[in-house]
Structures are given as structure tokens and as C-alpha cells.
Design a protein around this motif. Structure first.
Motif, PDB file in Angstrom:
ATOM      1  N   GLU A 295      -7.702  14.299 -15.435  1.00  0.00           N
ATOM      2  CA  GLU A 295      -7.287  15.657 -15.777  1.00  0.00           C
ATOM      3  C   GLU A 295      -5.853  15.731 -16.278  1.00  0.00           C
ATOM      4  OE1 GLU A 295      -8.020  18.386 -12.634  1.00  0.00           O
ATOM      5  OE2 GLU A 295     -10.187  18.028 -12.609  1.00  0.00           O
ATOM      6  N   ARG A 296      -5.000  14.804 -15.802  1.00  0.00           N
ATOM      7  CA  ARG A 296      -3.601  14.832 -16.225  1.00  0.00           C
ATOM      8  C   ARG A 296      -2.998  13.444 -16.100  1.00  0.00           C
ATOM      9  NH1 ARG A 296       1.349  18.357 -13.582  1.00  0.00           N
ATOM     10  NH2 ARG A 296       0.483  17.423 -11.674  1.00  0.00           N
ATOM     11  N   LEU A 297      -2.430  12.950 -17.192  1.00  0.00           N
ATOM     12  CA  LEU A 297      -1.758  11.658 -17.194  1.00  0.00           C
ATOM     13  C   LEU A 297      -0.425  11.793 -16.460  1.00  0.00           C
ATOM     14  CD1 LEU A 297      -1.991   8.757 -18.299  1.00  0.00           C
ATOM     15  CD2 LEU A 297      -0.808   9.546 -20.359  1.00  0.00           C
ATOM     16  N   LEU A 298      -0.198  10.928 -15.462  1.00  0.00           N
ATOM     17  CA  LEU A 298       0.931  11.112 -14.556  1.00  0.00           C
ATOM     18  C   LEU A 298       2.132  10.221 -14.851  1.00  0.00           C
ATOM     19  CD1 LEU A 298      -1.060  11.479 -11.221  1.00  0.00           C
ATOM     20  CD2 LEU A 298       0.087  13.290 -12.529  1.00  0.00           C
ATOM     21  N   ASP A 299       2.069   9.378 -15.885  1.00  0.00           N
ATOM     22  CA  ASP A 299       3.142   8.450 -16.231  1.00  0.00           C
ATOM     23  C   ASP A 299       3.277   7.397 -15.125  1.00  0.00           C
ATOM     24  OD1 ASP A 299       5.232   7.210 -17.605  1.00  0.00           O
ATOM     25  OD2 ASP A 299       6.344   9.063 -17.957  1.00  0.00           O
ATOM     26  N   SER A 300       4.190   6.466 -15.302  1.00  0.00           N
ATOM     27  CA  SER A 300       4.238   5.299 -14.414  1.00  0.00           C
ATOM     28  C   SER A 300       4.537   5.658 -12.965  1.00  0.00           C
ATOM     29  CB  SER A 300       5.255   4.292 -14.939  1.00  0.00           C
ATOM     30  OG  SER A 300       6.501   4.909 -15.199  1.00  0.00           O
ATOM     31  N   ALA A 301       5.577   6.428 -12.712  1.00  0.00           N
ATOM     32  CA  ALA A 301       5.921   6.764 -11.329  1.00  0.00           C
ATOM     33  C   ALA A 301       4.968   7.797 -10.741  1.00  0.00           C
ATOM     34  CB  ALA A 301       7.349   7.264 -11.243  1.00  0.00           C
ATOM     35  N   GLY A 302       4.573   8.776 -11.541  1.00  0.00           N
ATOM     36  CA  GLY A 302       3.644   9.787 -11.042  1.00  0.00           C
ATOM     37  C   GLY A 302       2.322   9.188 -10.609  1.00  0.00           C
ATOM     38  N   GLY A 303       1.858   8.177 -11.341  1.00  0.00           N
ATOM     39  CA  GLY A 303       0.627   7.501 -10.967  1.00  0.00           C
ATOM     40  C   GLY A 303       0.762   6.767  -9.648  1.00  0.00           C
ATOM     41  N   ILE A 304       1.921   6.162  -9.421  1.00  0.00           N
ATOM     42  CA  ILE A 304       2.157   5.463  -8.149  1.00  0.00           C
ATOM     43  C   ILE A 304       2.216   6.456  -7.003  1.00  0.00           C
ATOM     44  CG2 ILE A 304       3.836   4.089  -6.857  1.00  0.00           C
ATOM     45  CD1 ILE A 304       4.591   2.821  -9.613  1.00  0.00           C
ATOM     46  N   VAL A 305       2.921   7.567  -7.198  1.00  0.00           N
ATOM     47  CA  VAL A 305       3.043   8.571  -6.138  1.00  0.00           C
ATOM     48  C   VAL A 305       1.663   9.072  -5.715  1.00  0.00           C
ATOM     49  CG1 VAL A 305       3.885  10.892  -5.596  1.00  0.00           C
ATOM     50  CG2 VAL A 305       5.384   9.256  -6.758  1.00  0.00           C
ATOM     51  N   GLN A 306       0.784   9.329  -6.680  1.00  0.00           N
ATOM     52  CA  GLN A 306      -0.564   9.787  -6.340  1.00  0.00           C
ATOM     53  C   GLN A 306      -1.316   8.740  -5.526  1.00  0.00           C
ATOM     54  OE1 GLN A 306      -3.285  12.193  -8.919  1.00  0.00           O
ATOM     55  NE2 GLN A 306      -4.406  10.258  -9.165  1.00  0.00           N
ATOM     56  N   ALA A 307      -1.053   7.462  -5.803  1.00  0.00           N
ATOM     57  CA  ALA A 307      -1.795   6.379  -5.149  1.00  0.00           C
ATOM     58  C   ALA A 307      -1.172   5.914  -3.836  1.00  0.00           C
ATOM     59  CB  ALA A 307      -1.903   5.187  -6.102  1.00  0.00           C
ATOM     60  N   LEU A 308      -0.043   6.475  -3.429  1.00  0.00           N
ATOM     61  CA  LEU A 308       0.653   6.000  -2.229  1.00  0.00           C
ATOM     62  C   LEU A 308      -0.222   5.939  -0.975  1.00  0.00           C
ATOM     63  CD1 LEU A 308       4.215   7.580  -2.566  1.00  0.00           C
ATOM     64  CD2 LEU A 308       3.626   5.143  -2.663  1.00  0.00           C
ATOM     65  N   PRO A 309      -1.107   6.915  -0.737  1.00  0.00           N
ATOM     66  CA  PRO A 309      -1.952   6.805   0.465  1.00  0.00           C
ATOM     67  C   PRO A 309      -2.797   5.532   0.500  1.00  0.00           C
ATOM     68  CG  PRO A 309      -2.003   9.042  -0.381  1.00  0.00           C
ATOM     69  CD  PRO A 309      -1.292   8.223  -1.411  1.00  0.00           C
ATOM     70  N   GLU A 310      -3.205   5.047  -0.664  1.00  0.00           N
ATOM     71  CA  GLU A 310      -3.988   3.812  -0.728  1.00  0.00           C
ATOM     72  C   GLU A 310      -3.095   2.564  -0.689  1.00  0.00           C
ATOM     73  OE1 GLU A 310      -7.103   3.105  -0.655  1.00  0.00           O
ATOM     74  OE2 GLU A 310      -8.113   5.016  -0.950  1.00  0.00           O
ATOM     75  N   LEU A 311      -1.851   2.700  -1.156  1.00  0.00           N
ATOM     76  CA  LEU A 311      -0.958   1.547  -1.238  1.00  0.00           C
ATOM     77  C   LEU A 311      -0.387   1.153   0.125  1.00  0.00           C
ATOM     78  CD1 LEU A 311       0.796   2.520  -4.567  1.00  0.00           C
ATOM     79  CD2 LEU A 311      -0.533   0.426  -4.183  1.00  0.00           C
ATOM     80  N   GLY A 312      -0.275   2.114   1.035  1.00  0.00           N
ATOM     81  CA  GLY A 312       0.163   1.806   2.383  1.00  0.00           C
ATOM     82  C   GLY A 312       1.674   1.792   2.553  1.00  0.00           C
ATOM     83  N   GLY A 313       2.114   1.379   3.722  1.00  0.00           N
ATOM     84  CA  GLY A 313       3.528   1.475   4.075  1.00  0.00           C
ATOM     85  C   GLY A 313       4.333   0.210   3.861  1.00  0.00           C
TER      86      GLY A 313
ATOM     87  N   ARG B  38       9.900   8.231  -1.182  1.00  0.00           N
ATOM     88  CA  ARG B  38       9.828   9.130  -0.024  1.00  0.00           C
ATOM     89  C   ARG B  38       9.945  10.606  -0.431  1.00  0.00           C
ATOM     90  NH1 ARG B  38      13.710   6.838   3.310  1.00  0.00           N
ATOM     91  NH2 ARG B  38      12.098   5.417   4.091  1.00  0.00           N
ATOM     92  N   ASP B  39      10.866  10.935  -1.315  1.00  0.00           N
ATOM     93  CA  ASP B  39      11.069  12.322  -1.740  1.00  0.00           C
ATOM     94  C   ASP B  39      10.599  12.556  -3.173  1.00  0.00           C
ATOM     95  OD1 ASP B  39      12.330  13.030   0.729  1.00  0.00           O
ATOM     96  OD2 ASP B  39      14.140  11.999   0.028  1.00  0.00           O
ATOM     97  N   ALA B  40       9.699  11.721  -3.637  1.00  0.00           N
ATOM     98  CA  ALA B  40       9.261  11.805  -5.030  1.00  0.00           C
ATOM     99  C   ALA B  40       8.420  13.047  -5.273  1.00  0.00           C
ATOM    100  CB  ALA B  40       8.458  10.569  -5.400  1.00  0.00           C
ATOM    101  N   PRO B  41       8.621  13.684  -6.435  1.00  0.00           N
ATOM    102  CA  PRO B  41       7.790  14.837  -6.765  1.00  0.00           C
ATOM    103  C   PRO B  41       6.405  14.403  -7.213  1.00  0.00           C
ATOM    104  CG  PRO B  41       9.233  14.320  -8.599  1.00  0.00           C
ATOM    105  CD  PRO B  41       9.622  13.388  -7.485  1.00  0.00           C
ATOM    106  N   ALA B  42       5.440  15.280  -7.034  1.00  0.00           N
ATOM    107  CA  ALA B  42       4.128  15.060  -7.629  1.00  0.00           C
ATOM    108  C   ALA B  42       4.238  15.387  -9.118  1.00  0.00           C
ATOM    109  CB  ALA B  42       3.086  15.944  -6.960  1.00  0.00           C
ATOM    110  N   GLY B  43       3.306  14.891  -9.896  1.00  0.00           N
ATOM    111  CA  GLY B  43       3.312  15.206 -11.314  1.00  0.00           C
ATOM    112  C   GLY B  43       3.909  14.082 -12.144  1.00  0.00           C
ATOM    113  N   PRO B  44       3.827  14.225 -13.468  1.00  0.00           N
ATOM    114  CA  PRO B  44       4.234  13.147 -14.376  1.00  0.00           C
ATOM    115  C   PRO B  44       5.741  12.861 -14.317  1.00  0.00           C
ATOM    116  CG  PRO B  44       2.869  14.786 -15.507  1.00  0.00           C
ATOM    117  CD  PRO B  44       3.241  15.372 -14.195  1.00  0.00           C
TER     118      PRO B  44
END
Length: 256
Positions: free
Chosen positions: A84-102, A187-193
Motif C-alpha cells: 500500500e505504501r513504499l516505506l524507503d530503507s529505514a521506514g521498511g526496517i521500522v515496520q519490520a522491527l517486531p520480527e527482527l527482534g532485540g 528506538r524513537d524512529a517515526p513510522a512512515g517513509p
């Protein structure tokens, strides 16, 4: 003892506009070089590094990538849907953080790959990682070992491995599209592209961006005319190191 990352983010959601007309009907990560897709070059490198799970983001022709990775055994692939929306390099990582772990994880660009010389570069990257002093560790290539790169350099490296922007200095190094990152960076990254470049600059300012020069041949494929150059580089690298061929065609052989 160094603990190698067990998860990875593979950035595969781009539009691949410079690869047209090939990408008029397929996503760039599925372009084949020497019989293997760009995406599989990345995933096979992660498998050899012992990565258990790779999060692959998708946007352009997403169903083709989903279908392509469905049969992979290692690493296990989790799709991060950006249809639905291309999130760019950092935005894509932020969306995936729950799967990437700590824990620290790899980031891989799906449009570049490399032929290792000696110890696999991702294993070397893990050995060079220092959680106490680093937020990001980039794999770097020099201009002489790069194929398909039409730009300049990205970073200058100090003797201790700390990086700063090269600002076009020809003695600098190229970001080779692979890194280890600690999730605290977001940690304080915004959602979105938004782009990873801002995080590189923040880490430079904090003295926490480091680099590791890779060993071997680095290959980037940005346009159709880069494909024959890439295939020639693969052929030359394999001719020079016949044993490498078995490693590259056995994607599930983990480096010990």
C-alpha cells in the motif's frame, strides 16, 4: 565469543526504475545474474552466515517475490508487506522491527552482491561487530573491487574503523549494501517513509558508525547494461577460485 546475528532485513521493495524495460514486468530483486536471482544471491549469503530468519520487504510486483521465496528452507523468509505504501530503507526496517527482534541484525540490499574471498564477508562483519561502541557497522568496498558502480565513494575510514562522509574523496570507500545494525538505533524512529542515510549521519555525529572493508569482488546491478558486466565478474571470480563455485551453488552450507 562473538554472537552472529540470527535475523536479517533484506531491502527488496524498490521500484527498480533504472532497470527498465526489464522491470516493466518483474521486480528488480528477481533479475537473474549467472542463473541466480539478485534476491537469492543475498539470501544465500545470509544462509552461509548462519542467519535463521530473513525479513524481505515487498512493494513492486510483490506476489512474484512471495511466490519465489515460498520454497526456501534457509533462511526462513518472512514477508513485510509494503504494497500500500513504499516505506524507503529505514521506514521498511521500522515496520519490520517486531520480527527482527532485540539483538543486532544484518541489513542487505537486494540489488548488490559479492563473491567472497576467504572467510565469508558476513561472518567477518559479525566478528568485527562491537555492541559497546557501535550502532552501525557497514561493509565497504574499494573502487578497484567494484563492478557496475558508476558513482563515487561514500565514506572515509579512520584507523580504528570509524567512518565519516567522504564528500567525493576518491580515496574513500563505497557502502557495499550490507551492514549490522543494533535495533536501539530505531528506538524513537517515526513510522512512515524515511531513509537510512539520516541514521548514518546520526551515528557519525555520535561516533558510533564504523566500517569493515570487504574481501573479494563487489557487484552492483543498477541498469540492464550492468548485467553482462556482473556475469563477467562472477565468471572471472569463479575461474580464479574454483572452490568458490561449490560454495555458491550450495546455499545452505553455513560457514563454521
Amino acid at each position: 565469543m562473538t554472537t552472529r546475528p540470527k535475523t536479517a532485513m533484506v531491502l527488496a521493495a524498490g521500484l527498480g526504475k533504472r532497470m527498465r524495460p526489464i522491470t516493466d514486468t518483474m521486480p528488480k530483486p528477481l533479475v537473474r545474474i549467472s542463473g541466480k536471482t539478485l534476491l537469492d544471491w543475498s539470501l544465500d549469503s545470509l544462509a552461509r552466515a548462519g542467519v535463521d530468519k530473513a525479513i524481505v520487504n515487498v512493494h513492486y510486483f510483490p506476489e512474484q517475490i512471495v511466490s519465489h521465496v515460498a520454497a526456501r528452507r534457509a533462511p526462513r523468509v518472512v514477508i513485510s508487506d509494503e504494497s500500500e505504501r513504499l516505506l524507503d530503507s529505514a521506514g521498511g526496517i521500522v515496520q519490520a522491527l517486531p520480527e527482527l527482534g532485540g539483538a543486532p541484525f544484518y541489513i542487505i540490499n537486494a540489488d548488490t552482491f559479492w563473491i567472497d574471498s576467504g572467510v565469508p564477508n558476513l561472518a567477518r562483519l559479525a566478528l568485527a561487530w562491537d555492541t559497546a561502541k557501535m550502532d552501525i557497522l557497514l561493509m565497504l568496498a574499494d573502487l578497484q573491487s567494484a563492478t557496475g558502480h558508476s558513482g563515487g565513494t561514500d565514506f572515509l575510514m579512520s584507523p580504528d574503523g570509524a567512518l565519516r562522509r567522504s564528500k567525493g574523496d576518491p580515496t574513500g570507500l563505497i557502502y557495499a549494501g550490507a551492514a549490522i545494525v543494533h535495533p536501539r538505533l530505531f528506538r524513537d524512529a517515526p513510522a512512515g517513509p524515511h531513509s537510512l542515510n539520516a541514521y548514518f549521519d546520526a551515528a557519525i555525529a555520535a561516533g558510533r558508525l564504523f566500517g569493515m572493508p570487504m574481501h573479494g569482488q563487489w557487484i552492483t546491478v543498477g541498469t540492464p547494461d550492468a548485467i553482462p558486466l556482473a556475469e563477467a565478474a562472477v565468471a572471472a571470480a569463479l575461474a580464479g577460485s574454483p572452490g568458490t563455485l561449490a560454495e555458491l551453488t550450495s546455499p545452505f552450507t553455513e560457514f563454521k
